[in-house]
Design an enzyme around this catalytic site. Structure first.
Site, PDB file in Angstrom:
ATOM      1  N   GLU A 174      37.560  43.965  34.074  1.00 44.96           N
ATOM      2  CA  GLU A 174      37.240  44.617  35.342  1.00 44.96           C
ATOM      3  C   GLU A 174      38.472  45.083  36.103  1.00 44.96           C
ATOM      4  O   GLU A 174      38.401  45.410  37.283  1.00 44.96           O
ATOM      5  CB  GLU A 174      36.412  43.669  36.205  1.00 44.96           C
ATOM      6  CG  GLU A 174      35.095  43.247  35.573  1.00 44.96           C
ATOM      7  CD  GLU A 174      34.032  44.334  35.636  1.00 44.96           C
ATOM      8  OE1 GLU A 174      33.799  44.878  36.725  1.00 44.96           O
ATOM      9  OE2 GLU A 174      33.423  44.623  34.577  1.00 44.96           O
ATOM     10  N   HIS A 250      33.624  39.715  41.760  1.00 44.91           N
ATOM     11  CA  HIS A 250      35.031  39.845  41.388  1.00 44.91           C
ATOM     12  C   HIS A 250      35.849  38.871  42.219  1.00 44.91           C
ATOM     13  O   HIS A 250      35.468  38.508  43.343  1.00 44.91           O
ATOM     14  CB  HIS A 250      35.557  41.261  41.666  1.00 44.91           C
ATOM     15  CG  HIS A 250      35.021  42.315  40.751  1.00 44.91           C
ATOM     16  ND1 HIS A 250      34.672  43.573  41.185  1.00 44.91           N
ATOM     17  CD2 HIS A 250      34.788  42.302  39.422  1.00 44.91           C
ATOM     18  CE1 HIS A 250      34.238  44.281  40.164  1.00 44.91           C
ATOM     19  NE2 HIS A 250      34.294  43.541  39.089  1.00 44.91           N
ATOM     20  N   CYS A 371      38.778  47.088  47.389  1.00 43.70           N
ATOM     21  CA  CYS A 371      38.144  47.767  46.250  1.00 43.70           C
ATOM     22  C   CYS A 371      38.623  49.204  46.124  1.00 43.70           C
ATOM     23  O   CYS A 371      38.678  49.767  45.028  1.00 43.70           O
ATOM     24  CB  CYS A 371      36.627  47.768  46.410  1.00 43.70           C
ATOM     25  SG  CYS A 371      35.822  46.202  46.044  1.00 43.70           S
TER      26      CYS A 371
END
Length: 448
Positions: A174, A250, A371
């Site tokens: 990721e 995450h 993000c």
């Protein structure tokens, strides 16, 4: 030689919509099917970029992907002209069309993992595009991500690019959302911190029961090998599976680090004391003084952290050595989180100031300030070798703002995604964008 941490923020794409595609991301699922405002989303992101630039931080921009991804739909059996592919997908498999229109590449913390030259065996900055294979709508991003990063960091003397890891569950990767680097100075050797949710081959590691653990230990280890990192410059830690099951998909939803500081929630990790000791010991060997700020669950619950995105903030180093925290407006709206932040900044500790930004369009789809940016540590020579078209300046901000105003819709619903005209609008916009950012041909419609 001076060195910098450059934040390359993702430019929100023209198809920004609330498809609710990300199982395990509470905000994404809870706002599913609402109408979005792509224009507002892009302008909010640009405003954050300009604000950080104005504060003296090095700031760049990373272009969005071509959407709808007609080629992806063709691989799934839809045929005909581009318009016919979209129309057929809308009629026969609307969820696939929604996935092919996702603007999730805006969250470029997932674009790649980046290791600076001070850490790598060949003294180049290394990039590995993330395969993001846990979610179909994100798994189709990495080919274009690689093209865009290659156009931004093209000088092979300074930059090395690696293809995404094998797109199988055992190597779920990721990107930088599960990677942090600690160092005394950005141009000095540091310690790279990889956080994983599960192991693909070792059942001694516990796994979450409700939501998937997207990052594997094996993927993190593979990236470290590809980048030529020293064992003494790497620490691996497991995310607490219980917090994954509470929506912490995450690590950057429950912890953020910068410089010598880790800001984290009490429940973020397993074997926290052991992890902190390893970070402290390894950073000390390269002259650093590791420090941590633990947010107790008694002050901020995991649910508070998920809903406010307190930890999905940007932790930035000021020239005087103090730290600045960039948080979304949702932190101010949460009484407990805001009370904690007020006490934190007034205590005279490491984090001295908090700045609040309105990123509602991104937040409603499950992504906050952290993000939206990919961090790249560069020395002066390397920064000079970056494509200058992607470094934020006042004129570039003006050009991008005008570009958004010209090309973006101010309302987008799921039914709008079936409009073949949307594809033409997006391609026209992206073709112009590549000229603004001096990227050359990076999109499938430009290359094929």
């Amino acid at each position: 030689m001076k060195s910098y941490e450059v934040n390359f923020d993702g430019l929100v794409g023209p198809t920004h919509n609330y498809g609710g595609l990300s199982y395990g991301n509470v905000a994404s699922q809870s706002n599913s099917q609402q109408s979005s405002n792509p224009k507002e989303a892009a302008l909010q992101g640009l405003a954050k970029m300009k604000a950080l630039m104005d504060m003296g931080f090095q700031q760049g921009v990373l272009a969005p992907q071509e959407r709808p991804d007609v080629a992806a739909l063709r691989r799934l059996g839809f045929s005909g002209t581009d318009a016919q592919v979209i129309e057929r997908a809308a009629k026969e498999a609307m969820p696939l069309l929604v996935a092919s229109c996702s603007a999730s590449s805006m969250w470029v913390a997932n674009a790649a993992t980046v290791s600076p030259s001070a850490d790598t065996a060949d003294s180049r900055v290394h990039f590995t595009a993330a395969n993001l294979n846990c979610k179909y709508h994100r798994s189709i991003e990495h080919p274009t991500t690689s093209h865009v990063l290659g156009a931004m960091f093209a000088n092979q003397q300074h930059f090395a690019h690696h293809a995404a890891l094998p797109a199988v569950a055992q190597f779920g990767d990721e990107g930088a959302a599960n990677h942090t680097r600690f160092c005394r100075e950005y141009g000095e050797a540091g310690v790279e911190f990889f956080v994983f949710g599960r192991s693909a081959f070792d059942n001694r590691f516990p796994a979450p029961q409700k939501y998937p653990a997207r990052q594997t230990l094996e993927a993190s280890q593979a990236v470290a090998r590809l980048h030529g990192l020293r064992d003494e410059g790497v620490v691996y830690a497991q995310q607490n599976p219980n917090v994954i099951d509470q929506g912490v998909f995450h690590n950057d939803v429950i912890a953020v680090g910068n410089g010598e500081v880790l800001f984290y929630h009490e429940d973020a990790f397993l074997e926290t004391d052991k992890m902190l000791a390893e970070l402290q010991g390894k950073l000390a060997k390269v002259g650093g003084n590791f420090q941590s700020v633990c947010v107790p669950r008694s002050a901020v619950t995991v649910d508070d952290a998920v809903r406010s995105y307190l930890f999905n903030s940007q932790l930035l180093s000021r020239a005087d050595g103090s730290m600045l925290l960039i948080v979304p407006q949702e932190c101010q709206a949460n009484e407990r989180v805001w009370a904690y932040l007020q006490s934190l900044t007034s205590s005279g500790g490491l984090i001295r100031e908090v700045k609040v930004f309105d990123l509602k369009q991104s937040m409603q789809n499950g992504g906050g300030p952290a993000c939206l940016r990919l961090r790249v540590a560069l020395n002066e020579t390397e920064l000079a070798a970056v494509n200058p078209g992607v470094i934020m300046t006042a004129p570039l901000y003006g050009s991008l703002t005008a570009w958004v105003e010209k090309h973006y819709r101010d309302r987008l619903s799921e039914t709008d995604l079936a409009d073949p005209q949307l594809l033409l609008e997006c391609r026209t916009a992206l073709d112009e964008l590549t000229q603004i950012l001096k990227l050359g041909a990076v999109y499938p419609f430009q290359i094929n």
